[in-house]
Design a protein around this motif. Sequence first.
Motif, mmCIF file in Angstrom:
data_model
loop_
_atom_site.group_PDB
_atom_site.id
_atom_site.type_symbol
_atom_site.label_atom_id
_atom_site.label_comp_id
_atom_site.label_asym_id
_atom_site.label_seq_id
_atom_site.Cartn_x
_atom_site.Cartn_y
_atom_site.Cartn_z
ATOM 1 N N VAL A 270 6.234 -19.112 -49.851
ATOM 2 C CA VAL A 270 5.365 -20.209 -49.420
ATOM 3 C C VAL A 270 5.831 -20.745 -48.075
ATOM 4 C CG1 VAL A 270 4.615 -22.570 -49.947
ATOM 5 C CG2 VAL A 270 4.665 -20.835 -51.756
ATOM 6 N N GLN A 271 7.147 -20.867 -47.914
ATOM 7 C CA GLN A 271 7.674 -21.397 -46.655
ATOM 8 C C GLN A 271 7.284 -20.519 -45.472
ATOM 9 O OE1 GLN A 271 9.537 -24.473 -47.208
ATOM 10 N NE2 GLN A 271 8.769 -24.622 -45.126
ATOM 11 N N SER A 272 7.317 -19.202 -45.673
ATOM 12 C CA SER A 272 6.949 -18.289 -44.575
ATOM 13 C C SER A 272 5.451 -18.341 -44.290
ATOM 14 C CB SER A 272 7.370 -16.862 -44.916
ATOM 15 O OG SER A 272 6.640 -16.372 -46.034
ATOM 16 N N GLU A 273 4.627 -18.537 -45.333
ATOM 17 C CA GLU A 273 3.180 -18.576 -45.138
ATOM 18 C C GLU A 273 2.739 -19.852 -44.419
ATOM 19 O OE1 GLU A 273 0.829 -16.177 -45.917
ATOM 20 O OE2 GLU A 273 2.624 -14.946 -46.208
ATOM 21 N N VAL A 274 3.269 -20.998 -44.824
ATOM 22 C CA VAL A 274 2.830 -22.265 -44.209
ATOM 23 C C VAL A 274 3.325 -22.383 -42.774
ATOM 24 C CG1 VAL A 274 2.753 -23.422 -46.441
ATOM 25 C CG2 VAL A 274 4.808 -23.647 -45.024
ATOM 26 N N ALA A 275 4.322 -21.567 -42.406
ATOM 27 C CA ALA A 275 4.797 -21.581 -41.017
ATOM 28 C C ALA A 275 3.713 -21.113 -40.055
ATOM 29 C CB ALA A 275 6.041 -20.711 -40.884
ATOM 30 N N GLU A 276 2.661 -20.465 -40.586
ATOM 31 C CA GLU A 276 1.557 -19.981 -39.758
ATOM 32 C C GLU A 276 0.546 -21.076 -39.441
ATOM 33 O OE1 GLU A 276 1.525 -16.908 -38.497
ATOM 34 O OE2 GLU A 276 3.491 -16.691 -39.445
ATOM 35 N N ALA A 277 0.710 -22.247 -40.017
ATOM 36 C CA ALA A 277 -0.236 -23.345 -39.763
ATOM 37 C C ALA A 277 -0.166 -23.776 -38.305
ATOM 38 C CB ALA A 277 0.076 -24.529 -40.670
ATOM 39 N N PRO A 278 -1.287 -24.195 -37.718
ATOM 40 C CA PRO A 278 -1.273 -24.662 -36.320
ATOM 41 C C PRO A 278 -0.308 -25.821 -36.127
ATOM 42 C CG PRO A 278 -3.518 -24.409 -37.140
ATOM 43 C CD PRO A 278 -2.629 -24.270 -38.325
ATOM 44 N N ARG A 279 0.205 -25.938 -34.918
ATOM 45 C CA ARG A 279 1.105 -27.030 -34.566
ATOM 46 C C ARG A 279 0.617 -27.676 -33.276
ATOM 47 N NH1 ARG A 279 6.448 -26.650 -36.880
ATOM 48 N NH2 ARG A 279 6.549 -24.879 -38.321
ATOM 49 N N TYR A 280 0.810 -28.984 -33.193
ATOM 50 C CA TYR A 280 0.423 -29.703 -31.981
ATOM 51 C C TYR A 280 1.597 -30.537 -31.496
ATOM 52 C CZ TYR A 280 -4.345 -28.309 -33.048
ATOM 53 O OH TYR A 280 -5.474 -27.570 -33.286
ATOM 54 N N GLY A 281 1.522 -30.935 -30.244
ATOM 55 C CA GLY A 281 2.602 -31.692 -29.632
ATOM 56 C C GLY A 281 2.650 -33.134 -30.103
ATOM 57 N N LYS A 282 3.486 -33.897 -29.446
ATOM 58 C CA LYS A 282 3.714 -35.287 -29.810
ATOM 59 C C LYS A 282 2.415 -36.096 -29.730
ATOM 60 C CE LYS A 282 6.757 -39.177 -28.718
ATOM 61 N NZ LYS A 282 7.821 -39.683 -27.810
#
Length: 531
Positions: A270-282
């Motif tokens: 699960v940890q490896s899969e959710v790492a694919e979620a988009p990320r945004y800056g501050k």
Amino acid sequence: GNYNNYADSNSLEGGPPSPSIRVKVPVSSRKKSSRKKTSLLRSSVEFLFFIIWLVCTGMAGYFVGYNPSGTQDCPDYLSTEEEPKIKKGCTGDKVAPLTDNIPLVKPDGFTFDELRTMWRCSHAEGNNSEINRQILPEDIQLDRTKWKSILTVEPKAFFKKYLSQYPGDTRATQPVLIFSHKPLNHFDEVTDICKVLDVAVVPDRPDVCVAVTETYHDVASYHMLHAERQGDGSFALAANALEGRVLPSQEQYALARALLLQFFLHSEYVQSEVAEAPRYGKGKVVVGCLVDDSEDLELFLNSISSAGRAGINKNKFCVFTTSQQVFNDLKQTGIKTIYLAKLANVGKSGEDGEVSAQLRRNFIQAWLAFAVSNSLNKMMWQSPGTVWFERPDNIVNAYPVVETLWAYQGRKDPRGSPFFISFDFFVPVGVERPIHLLHEIVLHFDLVIAWGSLDAVTSYRLSENNSRYGTTTFVLPPDKVLHTELMNHDPNKIKDAVLSKEPPLVVVLPKDFSNSQKTKQILSDSGLWYL
């Protein structure tokens, strides 16, 4: 004239440039006098117009600013009478902190105006006869104690400064007592004099007493004990009782153990899969949602449609699912979808902990929220039935910078004290204390099974984390993030809120497990179905 012609000719012929000469021609006294009169007249006229302009501007400002029917939002005085004096904006027909004019719970739900008023008017301001006063023993001697001051301060200022994490409708109408080892004469001095401020919030009941004592060493720092009088007159330690906060049975422990075995088995996956979620800056967030069946999908697509109407791009969202069908249906939408195939049977069979559909969803929700936060990603979580009227980033940035933001769902379940928050809409930051909080919720899932409520257990664990570990939090005002539980899901009240002059930024509808089509029907009757 001759000289100038000569100078010009010399310059043209290449000779040295001649210096310019200024000749001051005297002006006749008559012309000078005429100019003085003109200048004086002009100045007088300008001064007169300036005075007229000042008067007009002042009168305009007065009439624009003066509004005899204008109101203020919050209580004015805490009177010595049984009921506090309230400013015009918080009159008795809207809120009365010491009466039941607006109870804390209404079976048929609150109106939008009632919610807004309660949130702004539940803290009273004390008058000068009641606040910043020393409370001393009759002999006015404190020599046998270390206390130099026992000061009363007003609840409104105290809650705003030191207890802002609590819901705004927390009724605070009586003066706060502050015990200090140094002389303390006014609330404004607290910040400078007190290096540490310990706060005890106790129920306002006539049979409750509070004892404050000190030792020379720590006793489970800031430990609060609850003792109840027994039949023989003695006192015995007891649970700080809230109805329904019970311990799990052996069967419930067994179910929780089966679910947690799956949690530990698939943790790395699960940890490896959710790492694919988009990320945004501050200052920006990605919005996550668990969509696990066709009813969830239909509600979520309506949510996405509302987001589009508010100018929110699809790439702001991330869907998590354990359903192959949902994953296939979302492929063509352009929405980031994370398919967790290995969790498809979690909570559905005896070996994997067979629980109700609601408890299964609660477990996977809590698991995913922990995993995403543990990947150091700041995600705003929504229910599938959420309706958007404002951008997620604007909502986050409009409120204090804290480690967790939560929607408020009301006080129907007393086990949710003191925050009464909801997993249907919240924002945990991917830092140590929120990660620890969400991990605790997963590991305490036996309580969720026993209580039948993820929200109640979350509020309970948040209160522990807030008081013991300093986890910072803020409960979003219901007139900005409206959870429809507060209105008993009444379509007419929801519609009135959306059509008001200051509508909510988000409307949050929870999933109804008893009737899969009920949430859709509420949205449709409220005018919020866009598909």
